[in-house]
Design an enzyme around this catalytic site. Structure first.
Site, mmCIF file in Angstrom:
data_model
loop_
_atom_site.group_PDB
_atom_site.id
_atom_site.type_symbol
_atom_site.label_atom_id
_atom_site.label_comp_id
_atom_site.label_asym_id
_atom_site.label_seq_id
_atom_site.Cartn_x
_atom_site.Cartn_y
_atom_site.Cartn_z
ATOM 1 N N ALA B 51 6.736 -16.707 -13.779
ATOM 2 C CA ALA B 51 5.599 -15.896 -14.241
ATOM 3 C C ALA B 51 4.241 -16.396 -13.743
ATOM 4 O O ALA B 51 3.247 -16.300 -14.447
ATOM 5 C CB ALA B 51 5.599 -15.798 -15.773
ATOM 6 N N ILE B 52 4.235 -16.890 -12.530
ATOM 7 C CA ILE B 52 3.004 -17.435 -11.966
ATOM 8 C C ILE B 52 2.347 -16.399 -11.055
ATOM 9 O O ILE B 52 3.027 -15.684 -10.311
ATOM 10 C CB ILE B 52 3.302 -18.692 -11.102
ATOM 11 C CG1 ILE B 52 4.090 -19.714 -11.912
ATOM 12 C CG2 ILE B 52 2.012 -19.284 -10.540
ATOM 13 C CD1 ILE B 52 3.318 -20.379 -13.008
ATOM 14 N N HIS B 54 0.398 -16.659 -8.026
ATOM 15 C CA HIS B 54 0.075 -17.706 -7.051
ATOM 16 C C HIS B 54 -1.229 -17.425 -6.321
ATOM 17 O O HIS B 54 -1.544 -16.274 -6.042
ATOM 18 C CB HIS B 54 1.210 -17.820 -6.032
ATOM 19 C CG HIS B 54 2.511 -18.234 -6.659
ATOM 20 N ND1 HIS B 54 2.755 -19.529 -7.039
ATOM 21 C CD2 HIS B 54 3.606 -17.511 -6.974
ATOM 22 C CE1 HIS B 54 3.975 -19.585 -7.558
ATOM 23 N NE2 HIS B 54 4.510 -18.384 -7.530
ATOM 24 N N VAL B 180 22.388 4.069 -8.638
ATOM 25 C CA VAL B 180 22.527 4.749 -7.341
ATOM 26 C C VAL B 180 23.963 4.588 -6.837
ATOM 27 O O VAL B 180 24.475 3.478 -6.774
ATOM 28 C CB VAL B 180 21.551 4.137 -6.315
ATOM 29 C CG1 VAL B 180 21.774 4.753 -4.936
ATOM 30 C CG2 VAL B 180 20.132 4.347 -6.774
ATOM 31 N N ARG B 322 16.563 -15.269 -7.943
ATOM 32 C CA ARG B 322 15.563 -14.758 -7.011
ATOM 33 C C ARG B 322 16.287 -14.083 -5.845
ATOM 34 O O ARG B 322 17.292 -14.589 -5.358
ATOM 35 C CB ARG B 322 14.728 -15.908 -6.435
ATOM 36 C CG ARG B 322 13.611 -16.368 -7.320
ATOM 37 C CD ARG B 322 13.950 -17.640 -8.042
ATOM 38 N NE ARG B 322 13.720 -18.843 -7.280
ATOM 39 C CZ ARG B 322 14.124 -20.052 -7.687
ATOM 40 N NH1 ARG B 322 14.791 -20.176 -8.809
ATOM 41 N NH2 ARG B 322 13.866 -21.115 -6.961
ATOM 42 N N CYS B 413 9.560 -10.778 -38.837
ATOM 43 C CA CYS B 413 9.941 -11.969 -38.078
ATOM 44 C C CYS B 413 8.975 -13.076 -38.464
ATOM 45 O O CYS B 413 7.805 -13.055 -38.068
ATOM 46 C CB CYS B 413 9.891 -11.699 -36.579
ATOM 47 S SG CYS B 413 10.072 -13.196 -35.581
ATOM 48 N N CYS B 453 13.793 -19.429 -34.606
ATOM 49 C CA CYS B 453 15.118 -19.072 -35.098
ATOM 50 C C CYS B 453 15.881 -18.245 -34.084
ATOM 51 O O CYS B 453 17.064 -17.971 -34.287
ATOM 52 C CB CYS B 453 15.036 -18.334 -36.427
ATOM 53 S SG CYS B 453 14.686 -16.575 -36.294
ATOM 54 N N CYS B 458 16.065 -12.861 -38.470
ATOM 55 C CA CYS B 458 15.420 -11.551 -38.568
ATOM 56 C C CYS B 458 16.177 -10.409 -37.910
ATOM 57 O O CYS B 458 15.880 -9.246 -38.172
ATOM 58 C CB CYS B 458 14.008 -11.615 -37.987
ATOM 59 S SG CYS B 458 13.941 -12.233 -36.303
#
Lengths: 423, 503, 124
Positions: B51-52, B54, B180, B322, B413, B453, B458
């Site tokens: 989640a960078i 760059h 597809v 990836r 939650c 948890c 929850c």
């Protein structure tokens, strides 16, 4: 009355009890009996906590002198609570506790009825425990549907009336896991195996017999689940034998087919809120460090039940709730607990944990401890005091309770080292 | 060929497909469909990565020109996109740490790349004390670092969700659980897509199928690349676990991978990973974690910081794959045969960062390569607002929210402080985009079931809430679509089936 | 020639779990060794002669919140009849409201015990 008579918003309460399970209910009942103004906060839509899903007997043997199911036990406690007319809020969540001064706390609550900032002198925190989940116990592999914790399955079956799967593997042989194994078997689920890390069962012999032996459920001691398999839903697990170091033995891996994995690997005190406000936590119990009145390191904040230490008997949970209420009363009457000298209680030989961690010798004290390894003909010995109790069969699965009379501690003792040894 | 409205089918509702959908939704003569084989969006590579965002100084333009150019552009574009689309993000900057003279030499080379790619605010810091000022938790063995101020972080799954919501608001149609099977070509021209749910007529097919992009490309006879899965595993820690990190930390990259990162996510959890294990081509579904890979991540991450929190505070381990292209660089190409087919493949790092830039690049391909006349909509909706979270509200904001909607006061939650109102809103939004309501879909939109948890306290309550709201049985609620039902039936189901005990 | 059998039983009455040995000759119990209390002795004898268990389960509570009522047998039933009880419970329903202690089925399957509710269930 729930939400009625909102006078509690306008004045300073004596105690706010967080949690409407057995510990919180007992604390609120005792607090009310002491004449303290009390308000109880419960996050669920009903009072009762975990016992509402415990349909098996074993509750109240000491407290009511009857062998009741968890549900019967909590019903009685709730009835007593309601009869006393104690104020309570349901579906209410404590967002924060702000310490304004030594004897003034603000408890910030969110509920469908609105937000509240409750002013109170003391807080009794009885929010129970949470279950350890699959990532915490280090199982790797896929992450499909079909992985649950034991308490979750218990609620699923015995409150909501739903079934998790057809073929289950249970990780952990503590009492919770054993009891869930029996419930599953009774409802027609094939419990393929119960996997236990240690060389001995985690729960009581009585439960190993009634829950596993009765149903021909294999108990694999000294085994671990190393991997879960399955893309959308669980398809099986890999188990391995472990050596003395409790690590998997290479080459001993076996695949067990199942569609359900149930983790019964223990409970941890639910202390997130306490941690955030800076209460000191004991790494052994994973609950707060408390004195003999169950007061935490923040004056006027008390803890009872599974939020303090993981209990087995609901009778002890209720006792702790009542003790916390006593602590609140002593705090209010004396503008703080009047003790000035505390002695640290330490874990000696074969003691895994002990609560309370601080005693004074000025009051009768109950020490709740757990042994590391099972021991028959055990003696509980306190350094500088001597043997204080004889336990025919000390087991990790069952908390050992020791009564220490007030005045029984020698004056010069700097610390109490508790050990459980054989003759 | 004069066509009043072009039908565009984007294959894959991941970060790239969703970004393309957003940009193409700006044009009134494009009728855009996104087809996604899973029950909801972003469930491929997009939900399981570091989640960078760059900066772009790690891309060599002589080797991977597209990656380099689109990374820098994407990093810049995200800054306005996260604001327009209400996506959780932060820009703390990044430290490429080095621990030896040799590593230091290799690190310095990235300054050259920074210059080549026009990446601003990249400089060398060769005093450990100065590194420590930027990152107090850095390892005491560090010699120095390359500091890149424009590095950022995003919540990638919520980014995909936001992009799709915005696209749907702008007329894009999402078809989930649609896979597809084949692509119809006639006389060298794209005619449409054959799916498991029927034939979808199309003039343009944009292949953003992630790990399976090579297989989709093969359907039209274009075999110039293959995609191989490279697995990375991660640890996520409890929100209270300390010490966290202020910046994005990682080592000097190797040719294989940028290395193991230590970050504090946009949600406030310390996270470490990924490893880099190349898997065989037929392992594109193999998102399982292994001890070997996890141990590797732990070891490598431990090198970068003074200490990691104890293992007892791990709340999750997961793996992401990836899509490594055999060509090395991104494959973003429009073909003349078949006309109308566009490949957007090989979206390994910095695919997430480049996504907005890739979207505009694809738009340019439509216009410049395929010669489409694109007419801007006068009423394009630029903004999208996320679900209001009790967790982020001030005390008075909570009070007001509860007054307007009592469900905001019912916290379902505990760990992540998620209210029933947010869960219901998540359900509404899932239905609105045309996806199936699942626990994972609710989890990603509300962050419920993501805390300490991990849902075991929850989940049941949430299922009850959702099934009551939708008027369905709890047995119909699944974790991630068909075949992953949470419960198999009511408690007497097996008794009814068998009528007898098994012992 | 008399037949003497020695059967080992682990007592479940209390946590100690005594290992009790019951000796049977010609079908008659002639000795019980290892029990530390009277309840344990009685349990061991019953367990050898005719093992019994209390059955616990839940049944559907129509119109109730929660939608189930937890139940138990008011006393233990023979082990080999557990499945018959469970089979019957799978077909048993009650209507809300239900109170703790309500008798759901009197003298279930003629075994001399009742099915009683162990949790109250209010109307939803």
């Amino acid at each position: 009355m729930e939400g009625e008579g909102r006078g509690y918003l306008l004045r300073v309460l004596d105690t706010v009890v967080i949690g409407g399970g057995p510990a919180g209910l007992a604390a609120a009942i005792k607090s009310c009996e002491y004449g303290l103004s009390t308000l109880l906060i419960e996050v669920n839509d009903r009072l009762g906590g975990i016992p509402l899903q415990c349909i098996h007997p074993g509750f109240g043997i000491h407290y009511f002198k009857e062998d009741l199911t968890g549900t019967e036990f909590i019903e009685r406690l709730i009835r007593r609570f309601m009869d006393l007319g104690i104020n309570y809020l349901l579906r209410a969540y404590v967002r924060d506790i702000v310490i304004k001064s030594h004897d003034l706390k603000v408890v910030k609550v969110i509920s469908p009825k609105g937000t509240y900032e409750l002013l109170t002198r003391t807080v009794i925190y009885a929010a129970g425990a949470r279950e350890r989940h699959i990532h915490e116990i280090g199982v790797v592999g896929d992450r499909p549907a079909g992985i649950y914790t034991a308490g979750e399955v218990q609620a699923m079956m015995d409150i909501y009336g739903l079934l998790p799967g057809r073929e289950a593997v249970i990780i952990g042989s503590g009492d919770v896991g054993l009891i869930v194994a029996r419930r599953l078997a009774l409802e027609g689920v094939k419990v393929v195996a119960v996997i236990e890390l240690m060389p001995w069962p985690g729960g009581l012999t009585r439960n190993v017999i009634q829950c596993l032996r009765d149903f021909n459920i294999p108990l694999l001691l000294s085994h671990v689940v190393t991997k879960v398999h399955g893309r959308k839903r669980v398809e099986g697990v890999t188990v391995a034998r472990v050596g003395n170091d409790l690590r998997p033995i290479e080459g001993s891996e076996e695949f067990i087919r199942c569609d359900t994995v149930i983790i019964a690997a223990g409970l941890v005190p639910n202390t997130d809120l306490l941690e955030r406000i800076g209460v000191l936590i004991d790494p052994r119990t994973r609950g707060p460090v408390v004195n003999e009145l169950l007061e935490t390191t923040i004056p006027g904040i008390f803890v009872a039940g599974n939020a303090l230490v993981i209990n087995d008997l609901v009778d002890n949970v209720v006792e702790q709730g009542e003790l916390a209420a006593l602590g609140a009363r002593v705090f209010i009457e004396n503008d703080g607990i009047p003790t000035t000298e505390w002695v640290r209680v330490k874990c000696g030989s074969n003691v895994r944990l002990v609560v309370p961690q601080l005693v004074s010798g000025e009051r009768d004290v109950k020490l709740y401890l757990r042994v590391l390894k099972p021991l028959t003909n055990a003696r509980v010995r306190i350094g500088g005091v001597g043997v204080v109790s004889y336990v025919p069969k000390a087991m990790p699965a069952e908390m050992t309770v020791i009564n220490l009379r007030r005045g029984s501690l020698p004056k010069e003792l700097k610390e109490l080292v508790v050990e459980v040894v054989s003759e | 060929m004069l066509v009043s409205k072009y039908v565009v089918v984007i294959i894959g509702a991941g970060i790239v497909g969703a970004s393309i959908a957003r940009v193409l939704s700006m044009y009134e003569n494009l009728s855009v469909y996104v087809i996604e084989r899973e029950a909801d969006v972003g469930w491929g590579v997009s939900k399981a990565n570091t989640a960078i965002l760059h900066p772009g100084h790690e891309e060599d333009p002589s080797k991977h020109p597209l990656r380099a150019r689109l990374c820098v552009e994407g990093n810049r574009l995200w800054r306005s996109w996260v604001k327009e689309l209400d996506i959780p993000s932060k820009f703390p900057g990044e430290l490429m740490l080095f621990f030896s003279e040799d590593e230091g030499r290799r690190a310095r080379d990235y300054l050259r790349l920074a210059k080549l790619n026009g990446v601003p605010e990249v400089r060398i810091i060769d005093s450990p004390e100065e590194v420590k000022l930027l990152e107090p938790n850095v390892s005491k063995d560090v010699l120095g670092c390359v500091w890149a101020a424009t590095a950022g972080q995003i919540n990638p799954i919520q980014a995909v969700i936001a992009l799709i919501e915005n696209s749907v608001d702008n007329g894009v149609k999402l078809l989930t659980e649609t896979a597809v099977r084949d692509i119809k070509v006639e006389d060298g021209v794209i005619k449409g897509v054959v799916t498991n749910r029927g034939f979808l007529r199309a003039n343009i097919v944009i292949n953003a199928a992630g790990l399976h992009a090579d297989e989709v490309s093969r359907l039209v006879g274009i075999n110039e690349f293959t995609i191989r899965p490279r697995r990375g595993v991660y640890y996520v820690f409890d929100p209270n676990a300390e010490p966290k990190v202020r910046r994005i930390l990682h080592p000097v990259p190797t040719p294989i991978s940028k290395g193991v990162y230590v970050v504090t996510t946009t949600e406030g959890n310390l996270m470490i990973g990924p490893s880099a294990k190349d898997l065989p081509m037929d392992h594109k579904e193999r998102t399982e974690t292994t001890y070997e890979e996890l141990n590797y991540v732990w070891r490598e991450a431990s090198r970068l910081v003074s200490k990691l929190p104890p293992k007892s505070l791990i709340i999750r381990t997961f793996a992401g794959l990836r899509p490594e292209p055999s060509t090395g660089d991104f494959i973003i190409k429009a073909y003349s045969n078949p006309w109308g087919f566009i490949n957007v493949a090989g979206m390994r790092s910095p695919g997430l960062t480049a996504a907005p830039a890739i979207a505009y690049y694809v738009r340019d391909l439509l216009r410049d390569e395929l010669g489409l006349r694109l007419r801007r909509k006068s009423t394009w909706i630029r903004f999208r607002v996320g679900i209001k979270r009790v967790r982020d509200m001030s005390w008075s904001e909570v009070r007001d929210a509860v007054t307007k909607n009592t469900l905001y006061g019912w916290i379902v939650c505990r760990d992540e402080v998620v209210s029933a109102a947010e869960v219901i809103e998540a359900v509404r939004r899932i239905l609105r985009i045309g996806a199936r309501v699942t626990l994972d879909g609710i989890k990603f939109r509300t962050w419920s079931m993501m805390g300490r948890c991990q849902g075991n306290f929850c989940r049941l309550r949430i299922i009850k809430l959702v099934s009551d709201y939708l008027g369905i049985e709890p047995t119909e609620v699944s974790k991630s679509g068909l075949g992953s039902e949470y419960v198999i039936g009511d408690i007497k189901k097996l008794w009814r089936e068998r009528g007898g005990g098994t012992y | 020639m008399s037949s003497v059998r020695r059967i080992k039983v682990t007592c479940i009455i209390c946590p100690i779990g005594c290992e009790i040995t019951v000796t049977i000759k010609d079908g008659e119990v002639i000795s019980v060794e290892g029990a530390k209390c009277l309840r344990g002795r009685k349990y061991a004898i019953t367990e050898v002669r005719e093992p019994k268990r209390v059955v616990i389960s839940v049944i559907k509570c129509v119109g109730g919140d929660p939608p189930t009522v937890s139940v138990k047998t008011s006393g233990p039933v023979p082990k080999d009849r557990i499945w018959d009880v469970m089979r019957l419970l799978a077909r048993t329903e009650v209507k809300a409201p239900v109170e703790v202690g309500d008798v759901i089925i009197k003298d279930v399957l003629g075994l001399g015990v009742d099915i009683v509710a162990t949790r109250s269930c209010r109307k939803s």
